[in-house]
Structures are given as structure tokens and as C-alpha cells.
Design a protein around this motif. Structure first.
Motif, mmCIF file in Angstrom:
data_model
loop_
_atom_site.group_PDB
_atom_site.id
_atom_site.type_symbol
_atom_site.label_atom_id
_atom_site.label_comp_id
_atom_site.label_asym_id
_atom_site.label_seq_id
_atom_site.Cartn_x
_atom_site.Cartn_y
_atom_site.Cartn_z
ATOM 1 N N THR A 103 19.069 11.148 -2.000
ATOM 2 C CA THR A 103 18.402 10.301 -1.018
ATOM 3 C C THR A 103 17.020 10.834 -0.699
ATOM 4 N N VAL A 104 16.116 9.905 -0.444
ATOM 5 C CA VAL A 104 14.771 10.243 0.007
ATOM 6 C C VAL A 104 14.600 9.698 1.424
ATOM 7 N N TYR A 105 13.907 10.451 2.263
ATOM 8 C CA TYR A 105 13.733 10.082 3.651
ATOM 9 C C TYR A 105 12.244 9.939 3.990
ATOM 10 N N LEU A 106 11.986 9.117 4.994
ATOM 11 C CA LEU A 106 10.646 9.040 5.565
ATOM 12 C C LEU A 106 10.801 9.098 7.077
ATOM 13 N N GLN A 107 10.457 10.237 7.641
ATOM 14 C CA GLN A 107 10.470 10.397 9.092
ATOM 15 C C GLN A 107 9.148 9.901 9.627
ATOM 16 N N MET A 108 9.203 8.927 10.518
ATOM 17 C CA MET A 108 7.993 8.308 11.053
ATOM 18 C C MET A 108 7.931 8.557 12.553
ATOM 19 N N ASN A 109 6.940 9.304 12.975
ATOM 20 C CA ASN A 109 6.736 9.609 14.388
ATOM 21 C C ASN A 109 5.435 8.992 14.874
ATOM 22 N N SER A 110 5.301 8.923 16.185
ATOM 23 C CA SER A 110 4.074 8.383 16.796
ATOM 24 C C SER A 110 3.702 7.039 16.175
ATOM 25 N N GLU B 142 0.813 -1.204 0.000
ATOM 26 C CA GLU B 142 0.000 0.000 0.000
ATOM 27 C C GLU B 142 0.849 1.257 0.000
ATOM 28 N N PHE B 143 0.262 2.309 -0.514
ATOM 29 C CA PHE B 143 0.924 3.600 -0.590
ATOM 30 C C PHE B 143 1.062 4.216 0.793
ATOM 31 N N VAL B 144 2.193 4.883 1.020
ATOM 32 C CA VAL B 144 2.429 5.589 2.276
ATOM 33 C C VAL B 144 2.597 7.087 2.024
ATOM 34 N N ALA B 145 3.549 7.446 1.174
ATOM 35 C CA ALA B 145 3.831 8.860 0.929
ATOM 36 C C ALA B 145 4.586 9.012 -0.379
ATOM 37 N N ALA B 146 4.489 10.198 -0.977
ATOM 38 C CA ALA B 146 5.223 10.478 -2.204
ATOM 39 C C ALA B 146 5.595 11.949 -2.250
ATOM 40 N N ILE B 147 6.651 12.240 -3.006
ATOM 41 C CA ILE B 147 7.138 13.607 -3.117
ATOM 42 C C ILE B 147 7.505 13.881 -4.566
ATOM 43 N N ASP C 226 -3.951 8.671 4.192
ATOM 44 C CA ASP C 226 -4.661 9.202 5.361
ATOM 45 C C ASP C 226 -4.165 8.577 6.659
ATOM 46 N N SER C 227 -3.763 7.321 6.581
ATOM 47 C CA SER C 227 -3.366 6.595 7.792
ATOM 48 C C SER C 227 -2.076 7.126 8.411
ATOM 49 N N LYS D 115 -0.939 10.537 7.697
ATOM 50 C CA LYS D 115 -0.930 11.998 7.638
ATOM 51 C C LYS D 115 -0.807 12.576 9.036
ATOM 52 N N GLY D 116 0.111 13.534 9.190
ATOM 53 C CA GLY D 116 0.333 14.155 10.483
ATOM 54 C C GLY D 116 1.355 13.429 11.338
ATOM 55 N N ARG D 117 1.726 12.216 10.956
ATOM 56 C CA ARG D 117 2.718 11.443 11.718
ATOM 57 C C ARG D 117 3.997 11.213 10.920
ATOM 58 N N PHE D 118 3.872 11.046 9.619
ATOM 59 C CA PHE D 118 5.021 10.773 8.755
ATOM 60 C C PHE D 118 5.325 11.991 7.898
ATOM 61 N N THR D 119 6.610 12.170 7.587
ATOM 62 C CA THR D 119 7.037 13.254 6.706
ATOM 63 C C THR D 119 8.028 12.715 5.689
ATOM 64 N N ILE D 120 7.750 12.967 4.434
ATOM 65 C CA ILE D 120 8.664 12.567 3.365
ATOM 66 C C ILE D 120 9.482 13.780 2.937
ATOM 67 N N SER D 121 10.763 13.563 2.678
ATOM 68 C CA SER D 121 11.629 14.636 2.214
ATOM 69 C C SER D 121 12.685 14.028 1.293
#
Length: 123
Positions: free
Chosen positions: A77-84, A44-49, A60-61, A63-69
Motif C-alpha cells: 500500500t501507498v499512503y498520502l498524508q495530507m495536513n493543513s 496534475e502531479f502531487v507526490a511520488a516515491i 511545490d504546492s 511540499k511541507g504539508r503532504f507526505t507520501i509513504s
């Protein structure tokens, strides 16, 4: 080639940062995405930039917790910061590159895939 790393075991509420390093070619003009696949479930999809870092798109699952950069410079390099993090975030996480430059959720849109990194969130 894409190489994902940074997975591991973390308690619920914790954080992890995933990295996806490109080698052999530059993906600076590609849209990049993160996907995940839990045991017994479809990927399943998580995030894209977008290629120009203008557009970010999240499931949606997360949003607000993960950040892609991304770093289009020397690190390529691509990053996925995963919080909470939650137990339901447990999965193998994959990075992928899409030559359309537009961040999309459709798996079939992506041309290159990394090998995956396992994230386990314990309750």
C-alpha cells in the motif's frame, strides 16, 4: 489493480490520509505516485516515491504539508498524508505505478492507475 480510498469532506486546516492498495500483483519494485484533478482542470502531479523508499518528490504546492509513504510488505500500500488542507486541494486524487522505479512527475510515465478518490476541502 490499484484501489484508492480515504477521501472525504474536511474543513480547511484539517487532515486526511489517502491509501492506495494494490491487488493482483505486487508493486514493491515500482515507483508510486499521487496525482489530482480538480473540476475543469488537467490532472496534475502531487507526490511520488521510489520503489526503495529512498526518494520522495513533491509538487511545490504541497511540499511541507503532504507526505507520501509506502508499505512494501504484506499491505502493498501507498499512503498520502495530507495536513493543513486548503480549499484549492479539492480534487479527485489518483494513485499510479511507474515501472521505472524512479519517482517522476510526468503522467505519461505511469503504467497503472487507480480509480480515484474525492477530497473536498471546505473553507
Amino acid at each position: 489493480q490499484l484501489q484508492a480510498s480515504g477521501g472525504g469532506v474536511v474543513q480547511a486546516g484539517g487532515s486526511l490520509r489517502l491509501s492506495c492498495a494494490a491487488s493482483g500483483r505486487t508493486f514493491s519494485d515500482y515507483a508510486m505516485g499521487w496525482f489530482r484533478q480538480a473540476p475543469g482542470k488537467e490532472r496534475e502531479f502531487v507526490a511520488a516515491i521510489s520503489w526503495g523508499v529512498i526518494g520522495r518528490y513533491y509538487a511545490d504546492s504541497v511540499k511541507g504539508r503532504f507526505t507520501i509513504s509506502r508499505d512494501n510488505g504484506a499491505r502493498n500500500t501507498v499512503y498520502l498524508q495530507m495536513n493543513s488542507l486548503r480549499p484549492e486541494d479539492t480534487a479527485v486524487y489518483y494513485c499510479a505505478a511507474d515501472d521505472s522505479k524512479i519517482p517522476r512527475a510526468d503522467l505519461d510515465s505511469y503504467d497503472y492507475w487507480g480509480q480515484g478518490t474525492l477530497v473536498t476541502v471546505s473553507s
